[in-house]
Design a protein around this motif. Structure first.
Motif, short mmCIF file in Angstrom:
data_model
loop_
_atom_site.label_atom_id
_atom_site.label_comp_id
_atom_site.label_asym_id
_atom_site.label_seq_id
_atom_site.Cartn_x
_atom_site.Cartn_y
_atom_site.Cartn_z
N LEU A 147 0.83 -1.19 0.00
CA LEU A 147 0.00 0.00 0.00
C LEU A 147 0.87 1.25 0.00
O LEU A 147 0.63 2.19 -0.76
CB LEU A 147 -0.91 0.00 1.22
CG LEU A 147 -1.66 1.30 1.52
CD1 LEU A 147 -2.56 1.69 0.36
CD2 LEU A 147 -2.47 1.16 2.82
N GLY A 148 1.90 1.27 0.85
CA GLY A 148 2.79 2.42 0.91
C GLY A 148 3.47 2.68 -0.42
O GLY A 148 3.61 3.83 -0.85
N THR A 149 3.90 1.61 -1.10
CA THR A 149 4.53 1.76 -2.40
C THR A 149 3.54 2.30 -3.43
O THR A 149 3.87 3.17 -4.23
CB THR A 149 5.10 0.41 -2.88
OG1 THR A 149 6.06 -0.06 -1.93
CG2 THR A 149 5.78 0.56 -4.24
N ASN A 150 2.31 1.79 -3.39
CA ASN A 150 1.28 2.27 -4.30
C ASN A 150 1.03 3.76 -4.10
O ASN A 150 0.91 4.53 -5.07
CB ASN A 150 -0.01 1.48 -4.09
CG ASN A 150 -1.06 1.76 -5.14
OD1 ASN A 150 -1.84 2.70 -5.01
ND2 ASN A 150 -1.10 0.95 -6.19
N LEU A 151 1.00 4.21 -2.85
CA LEU A 151 0.80 5.62 -2.55
C LEU A 151 1.97 6.48 -3.03
O LEU A 151 1.79 7.65 -3.39
CB LEU A 151 0.60 5.82 -1.04
CG LEU A 151 -0.70 5.29 -0.45
CD1 LEU A 151 -0.68 5.42 1.07
CD2 LEU A 151 -1.90 6.02 -1.03
N SER A 152 3.16 5.88 -3.06
CA SER A 152 4.32 6.65 -3.53
C SER A 152 4.21 6.97 -5.02
O SER A 152 4.81 7.93 -5.50
CB SER A 152 5.62 5.88 -3.25
OG SER A 152 5.81 4.81 -4.17
N PHE A 153 3.44 6.17 -5.76
CA PHE A 153 3.22 6.42 -7.18
C PHE A 153 1.99 7.28 -7.44
O PHE A 153 1.82 7.79 -8.55
CB PHE A 153 3.07 5.09 -7.94
CG PHE A 153 4.33 4.32 -8.08
CD1 PHE A 153 5.36 4.77 -8.89
CD2 PHE A 153 4.50 3.11 -7.41
CE1 PHE A 153 6.54 4.06 -9.03
CE2 PHE A 153 5.68 2.39 -7.55
CZ PHE A 153 6.69 2.86 -8.36
N LEU A 193 -0.35 9.31 -4.51
CA LEU A 193 -0.40 10.46 -3.60
C LEU A 193 0.88 11.29 -3.64
O LEU A 193 0.83 12.52 -3.75
CB LEU A 193 -0.65 9.97 -2.17
CG LEU A 193 -0.51 11.02 -1.06
CD1 LEU A 193 -1.60 12.06 -1.17
CD2 LEU A 193 -0.50 10.35 0.31
N ILE A 194 2.04 10.63 -3.54
CA ILE A 194 3.31 11.36 -3.46
C ILE A 194 3.62 12.06 -4.78
O ILE A 194 4.15 13.18 -4.79
CB ILE A 194 4.45 10.41 -3.06
CG1 ILE A 194 4.15 9.80 -1.68
CG2 ILE A 194 5.78 11.13 -3.03
CD1 ILE A 194 3.86 10.81 -0.59
N PHE A 219 -4.32 6.87 4.97
CA PHE A 219 -3.39 5.74 4.96
C PHE A 219 -1.95 6.22 5.11
O PHE A 219 -1.15 5.62 5.84
CB PHE A 219 -3.53 4.95 3.66
CG PHE A 219 -4.65 3.96 3.66
CD1 PHE A 219 -4.85 3.09 4.72
CD2 PHE A 219 -5.51 3.86 2.57
CE1 PHE A 219 -5.88 2.16 4.72
CE2 PHE A 219 -6.54 2.93 2.54
CZ PHE A 219 -6.73 2.08 3.62
N ASP A 220 -1.61 7.29 4.40
CA ASP A 220 -0.24 7.80 4.43
C ASP A 220 0.15 8.22 5.84
O ASP A 220 1.25 7.91 6.31
CB ASP A 220 -0.11 8.98 3.47
CG ASP A 220 1.27 9.61 3.51
OD1 ASP A 220 2.26 8.89 3.25
OD2 ASP A 220 1.37 10.81 3.79
N LYS A 221 -0.74 8.91 6.53
CA LYS A 221 -0.45 9.34 7.90
C LYS A 221 -0.27 8.15 8.83
O LYS A 221 0.63 8.13 9.68
CB LYS A 221 -1.58 10.25 8.41
CG LYS A 221 -1.57 11.65 7.82
CD LYS A 221 -2.68 12.51 8.41
CE LYS A 221 -2.61 13.93 7.87
NZ LYS A 221 -3.71 14.78 8.43
N ALA A 222 -1.13 7.15 8.66
CA ALA A 222 -1.05 5.96 9.52
C ALA A 222 0.26 5.21 9.30
O ALA A 222 0.94 4.82 10.25
CB ALA A 222 -2.25 5.05 9.25
N ILE A 223 0.62 5.02 8.03
CA ILE A 223 1.85 4.27 7.72
C ILE A 223 3.08 5.04 8.17
O ILE A 223 4.00 4.46 8.76
CB ILE A 223 1.92 3.97 6.21
CG1 ILE A 223 0.83 2.99 5.81
CG2 ILE A 223 3.29 3.40 5.84
CD1 ILE A 223 0.71 2.78 4.30
N SER A 224 3.12 6.34 7.90
CA SER A 224 4.30 7.12 8.27
C SER A 224 4.48 7.15 9.78
O SER A 224 5.62 7.07 10.28
CB SER A 224 4.19 8.54 7.71
OG SER A 224 3.06 9.22 8.22
#
Length: 324
Positions: A185-191, A193-194, A242-247
């Motif tokens: 999920l974090g990797t997907n967000l890097s492509f 959200l980020i 999700f980003d806040k939770a993972i970070s």
């Protein structure tokens, strides 16, 4: 929907049971020869024919090629057009923001450090990632539906490394399953959200219509890569949550994060054949990541003034050639 640590902890213990089951069957058949048999096929993004693979692998591709029910070609077209318009800036963001952002998660980054490949073969690793992004963001491949083969190859590649890392007996499960659902999920967000966040930091106004399309696009990609339905992101609100939770759970200073970041900068220097590239990478990454995250990754203080950084962004092309 709010995820508490206990729920996210459960996702850290989940891989991709369908792909993992296939890897176990293939390993039972081929043993340690599996890598030499399977990886040449999986790493060749131009090869779409899987008819000569093991019948279990053929069945996997045949049974998982269908587009998800939420798939909307119009949204894919919007996303790929958006990418094409801003590919130079997105190339900068992927190289100086998205990748280092992933390195902030120590336990997830351990997978890259496990093989040592990202440190010792960074250039080829970057080219692979670049080719993946180019293919995923090419409209024609979606219309032809050949992109599904590529995505399933990447899914199986992840499953292969997850299987082999666990097989080594050197992985500590307190880090979670290698390439687990939370890290996917974090990797997907890097492509998604980020990239969108990075564009805004570079001064691009992102229209809400194209923003929605971009999240849709990467949700489709995530579904093919084995990301569970509950973790697919279709809007900025859920992405930020999700980003806040993972970070909060995963981001910290670590030796592996610092090593990977330094290796990334060194690779850019070699590709550009100039020491100035390292300075640019540091300056751009510090700007996009923010001072706190940059410090966690061990990036030195930049000597580049922002006006010079803007000029370089408008003239440099080596990152865009890789990712754009």
């Amino acid at each position: 929907m709010v995820f508490e640590n206990g729920v996210l902890d459960a996702y850290r213990q989940k891989g991709d049971w369908l792909a993992d089951e296939l890897m176990q069957k293939l390993f039972d058949k081929h043993g340690h020869k599996l890598g030499s048999i399977l990886m040449p096929f999986l790493s060749d993004f131009d090869q779409h024919d899987f008819s000569e693979q093991d019948y279990e692998t053929i069945a996997f591709f045949e049974n998982n090629q269908s587009l998800p029910t939420f798939y909307d070609l119009k949204e894919i077209v919007r996303a790929t057009e958006f990418f094409k318009k801003y590919q130079a800036s997105i190339g900068i963001i992927l190289g100086c923001y998205s990748l280092p952002y992933c390195y902030l998660g120590e336990d997830g980054a351990r997978v890259l450090g496990f093989s040592g490949r990202i440190q010792h073969d960074t250039y080829n690793r970057l080219l692979e990632t670049g080719k993946f992004v180019k293919n995923v963001m090419t409209q024609r491949f979606w219309e032809e539906k050949t992109i599904t083969i590529l995505l399933l190859k990447v899914r199986l590649m992840h499953a292969f490394w997850r299987f082999m890392i666990l097989k080594s007996g050197k992985w500590d499960m307190k880090w979670g399953v290698p390439i687990n659902q939370e890290d996917m999920l974090g990797t997907n967000l890097s492509f998604s959200l980020i990239v969108l966040r990075g564009l805004r930091k570079l001064g691009v106004e992102v229209d809400s219509v194209f923003e929605k399309a971009y999240y849709h696009h990467w949700a489709v990609v995530g579904s093919f890569l084995g990301l569970e339905k509950e973790l697919l992101v279709f809007d900025v609100q859920k992405a930020i949550m999700f980003d806040k939770a993972i970070s909060k759970r995963q981001f910290r200073s670590s030796e592996i994060g610092k090593q990977l970041t330094a290796s990334l900068g060194n690779s850019y220097q070699k590709m550009a054949n100039s020491e100035l590239a390292t300075g640019y990478f540091v300056a751009q990454s510090r700007y996009l990541l923010g001072e706190n995250y940059a410090d966690l990754l061990g990036l030195p203080i930049s000597k580049y003034p922002k006006n010079l950084l803007k000029t370089i962004n408008n003239t440099t092309s080596f990152l865009s050639n890789i990712y754009g």
